[in-house]
Design an enzyme around this catalytic site. Structure first.
Site, PDB file in Angstrom:
ATOM      1  N   HIS A   1      92.161  10.175  13.714  1.00  0.00           N
ATOM      2  CA  HIS A   1      93.610  11.155  13.462  1.00  0.00           C
ATOM      3  C   HIS A   1      93.168  11.770  12.259  1.00  0.00           C
ATOM      4  CE1 HIS A   1      96.139   8.392  16.203  1.00  0.00           C
ATOM      5  NE2 HIS A   1      95.836   9.532  16.765  1.00  0.00           N
TER       6      HIS A   1
ATOM      7  N   CYS B   1     101.080   5.407  10.485  1.00  0.00           N
ATOM      8  CA  CYS B   1     101.283   5.162  12.042  1.00  0.00           C
ATOM      9  C   CYS B   1     102.627   4.429  12.501  1.00  0.00           C
ATOM     10  CB  CYS B   1     100.179   4.534  12.627  1.00  0.00           C
ATOM     11  SG  CYS B   1      98.501   5.303  12.327  1.00  0.00           S
TER      12      CYS B   1
END
Ligand code: GLY
Length: 254
Positions: free
Chosen positions: A162, A249
């Site tokens: 990511h 996250c």
């Protein structure tokens, strides 16, 4: 950016079946639960009101709640996660968001987008094109942002899972960068704190109202952040690291 709230989701017993490329061994579920509870406490100590959503056994990665929604002030957007096994995570995030936001916007197929690929600096939203976020998804997000008067830019990526695996905005122009993002021209205007390869996981820190959550076990990065004036709060996320999950996250902050 001042935060007052966070949404998290309790890890499910299926956590160990989450997607991973980490090769760091089996997840210890009891330890993951304890680490998650400590993470919630750390957010609360920083003054946030934390909504803890129940676990979802059908979705092993659902504790990584940042990937399923995006929040920019009053604007809340439900994403369309790029991994098929994570797609249904969006269903149960909607009611949680609707408690705080009157309207929700969405990313629709064929667009895919993970929240971990989106970084907001206050001035601009950066959207990483990763294996989870495609250009169609990024452009859908871009339209929502433009309609809300927010600037945005696409970030080409080659290696990281990511965007925020390797680059994270703190505040006041300070940016943590690791790996492929070190020396990347797009970050030229920021004051960069370069994270060494042996501490690359710690590029994913979370700045909350002037304090920075830093993962346990990365002393050089913790010192570098402290040395530029932040209060550092260490949080152990070793079990989530085994699933490629970073500190950011684990929560939606707004
Ligand atoms: N295990 C986190 C993810 O791959 O989405």
């Amino acid at each position: 950016m001042q935060f007052t709230h966070a949404i998290v989701r309790t890890p499910a017993p299926s956590l160990s079946q989450g997607i991973t490329s980490a090769n760091l061994g089996q997840v210890n579920f009891e330890k993951a639960l304890q680490q998650h509870a400590n993470y919630v406490l750390a957010l609360e100590h920083l003054g946030l009101t934390v909504t803890v959503l129940p676990s979802e056994e059908a979705f092993p990665d659902s504790t990584f709640v940042e990937d399923v929604a995006l929040i920019f002030g009053e604007l809340a957007i439900v994403t369309n996660p790029g991994a098929a096994s994570r797609n249904g995570e969006t269903i149960s995030i909607r009611p949680a968001l609707l408690k705080h936001f009157a309207n929700l916007l969405h990313i629709h197929p064929p667009g895919t987008l993970d929240g971990g690929d989106v970084m907001w600096t206050g001035d601009r939203v950066y959207v990483g094109l990763s294996s989870r976020t495609n250009r169609v998804g990024a452009e859908q997000l871009g339209k929502h942002l433009q309609n809300a008067g927010l600037e945005w830019a696409v970030v080409e990526m080659a290696e990281m899972l990511h965007l925020k695996t390797g680059v994270n905005y703190l505040d006041q122009g300070n940016l943590l960068v690791a790996g492929e993002f070190i020396e990347a021209p797009i970050w030229r205007a920021f004051h960069q704190i370069q994270v060494s390869p042996d501490e690359a996981y710690a590029a994913n820190c979370v700045c909350i109202n002037g304090s920075v959550l830093v993962p346990a076990g990365f002393p050089q990065t913790a010192s570098a952040i402290e040395n530029i004036g932040y209060r550092v709060v260490i949080v152990d996320t070793s079990e989530f690291r085994k699933l490629d999950g970073g500190l950011s996250c684990l929560s939606l902050r707004f």
